[in-house]
Scaffold this motif. Structure first.
Motif, short mmCIF file in Angstrom:
data_model
loop_
_atom_site.label_atom_id
_atom_site.label_comp_id
_atom_site.label_asym_id
_atom_site.label_seq_id
_atom_site.Cartn_x
_atom_site.Cartn_y
_atom_site.Cartn_z
N ALA A 175 0.83 -1.22 0.00
CA ALA A 175 0.00 0.00 0.00
C ALA A 175 0.86 1.26 0.00
N ASP A 197 -11.00 -1.93 1.65
CA ASP A 197 -11.85 -0.76 1.95
C ASP A 197 -11.25 0.04 3.10
N ASN A 200 -8.07 1.77 1.91
CA ASN A 200 -8.41 2.89 1.02
C ASN A 200 -8.93 4.09 1.81
N ARG A 205 -4.49 3.20 -2.44
CA ARG A 205 -5.16 3.12 -3.75
C ARG A 205 -5.12 1.67 -4.20
#
Ligand code: UD1
Length: 418
Positions: A175, A197, A200, A205
């Motif tokens: 990440a 989720d 993010n 992304r």
């Protein structure tokens, strides 16, 4: 040693809410290490595996608190990069911290998680993924030292098997790696999408989570995030098995029915009626179930290995012969010897279990061999005539929040004695 004492033969009925997913909450809590700052995780189940994870977070320097089903992790300070043996042993999936610690501190020192009750559980796919991201790994004398070699770099990683934990570990590490990481043959379990989720929300992304190809565009840094964990599909399926087995009728609230699709098909094949209404599932059992032709455990969206044992217990009294093939873990039939004590007729040949349905089970004194096997014995006890005592060395509380309370509210006669 905890004991569950069950007076069997009562039909489960009524309605209950399903708690948050253990297998989602664990990687999300580990990912708090890379989401620097205050993380607020709602619907976090109150389970011993979650406590063990919170103890690791505290050891690493985070501040952790719980308010009801919300766990708050402040990861502003991370002062440690090693997890001692005693904390690693408390929970096998602590290897999920590898990518997080490596990414945050540049170096991670873990003791090797080793095997567990259900199989050898190697971590080669995790380590291979970290190496592809540029990590240098030294693994000796039961310890793994992993350093980021001056910074992790995005790359293509094809998994030799769609391992849930390895997909999560790589997602967390990648990440904030430099560049784009593409994971192919990634695991597709709903818990993977839930982790994505959360990440993010912290600024990552990640696209494609829940599909075979996951694309992670590395960002400079992530911040603390607020997230609600998805419901536990394995807990939901376990209580449905118990209701089906006892000839009952129950409603489960706060579930995501789509996550249970591969399991609902099996309940329907066994003669149960399933009604889905938004976030609730109702099951009506026909009484004595029909056998099912063949259940083969597979990575998602196949039939989950974690529900194999409770469903096998449910099929012990079905009319006819049911066949189960366990393809994921090599030692997941330990509970079957215990099921035989109830009078079940099951033959195991390697990965295959052949269940000849019998008209009746009789209460028994049994010992739970592992988390899901333990729940299978509770299911058996609920549908057996007479008294069952399930002795459990803290396996069941790893994955089920107060099962004795939930099942009592559903009309079962079950007590927990510590
Ligand atoms: C997760 C779940 C567990 C579930 C399993 C499969 C959590 C905390 N646990 O475990 O409840 O039963 O998915 O759905 O989410 N393997 C290797 N090398 C590796 C990694 C895995 O050979 O590096 C093998 C395992 O031994 C096993 C298979 O791959 O035979 C599946 O393992 P994996 O998907 O990684 O399961 P976990 O993430 O450990």
């Amino acid at each position: 040693m905890t004991k569950y004492v069950i007076e069997g033969g009562r039909k489960l009925c009524g309605s209950t809410k399903v708690h948050g997913s253990k297998n989602s909450a664990l990687p999300i809590l580990a990912a708090c290490i890379v989401c620097k700052g205050k993380n607020v995780i709602h619907n976090c189940p109150d389970l011993s595996d979650i406590d063990a994870t919170c103890n690791i977070l505290k050891h690493l320097g985070c501040t952790v608190s719980r308010e009801g089903d919300t766990v708050i992790v402040d990861s502003t300070e991370v002062s440690e990069n090693s997890i001692p043996d005693n904390l690693m042993r408390e929970m096998r999936s602590s290897v999920i911290f590898l990518g997080a610690i490596l990414s945050r501190t540049g170096e991670a020192l873990l003791s090797s998680p080793g095997g567990c009750e259900i199989g050898l559980r190697p971590i080669d796919i995790h380590l291979d993924g970290m190496e592809k991201l540029g990590a240098q790994i030294v693994s000796e004398y039961g310890h793994i030292r992993c350093s980021n070699g001056g910074g992790l770099k995005g790359t293509k990683i094809n998994l030799s098997f769609p391992s849930v934990g390895a997909t999560e570990n790589i997602m967390i590490a990648a990440a904030s790696a430099d560049g784009i990481t593409v994971i192919t043959n990634a695991a597709r379990e709903p818990e993977i999408s839930d982790l994505a989720d959360f990440l993010n929300r912290g600024g990552a992304r990640i696209a494609g989570a829940g599909e075979s190809t996951v694309v992670i565009e590395g960002v400079k840094s992530l911040t603390g995030a607020e997230h609600t964990v998805i419901p536990d599909r394995i807990v939901a399926a376990s209580y449905l098995s118990a209701a089906a087995f006892t000839g009952g009728e129950i409603e489960l609230k706060s579930v995501i029915p789509a996550h249970l699709e591969p399991v609902l098909n099996v309940f329907e094949e066994s003669g149960c009626r399933i009604d889905v209404n938004g976030r609730s599932i109702s099951l009506t059992s026909p009484g004595r179930l029909k056998s099912v032709k063949m259940i083969r455990t597979m990575p998602y969206p196949g039939f989950p290995t974690d529900i194999q044992a409770p469903v096998a217990a449910m099929l012990t009294k079905a009319k006819g012969t049911s066949i189960i093939v366990e393809t994921i873990f090599e030692s997941r039939y330990k509970y079957i010897g215990e099921l035989m004590r109830f009078g079940a007729n099951i033959n195991v040949d390697g990965r295959m279990a052949v269940i000849e349905g019998v008209p009746m089970l009789h209460g028994a004194n049994v010992v739970s061999p592992d988390l899901r096997g333990g729940m299978a014995l509770i299911v058996a006890g609920l549908g057996a005539e007479g008294t069952t005592v399930v002795a459990d060395d803290n396996h069941i509380c790893r994955g089920y929040e107060t099962p004795e309370k939930v099942l009592s509210e559903l009309n079962a006669d079950i007590k927990r004695i510590d």
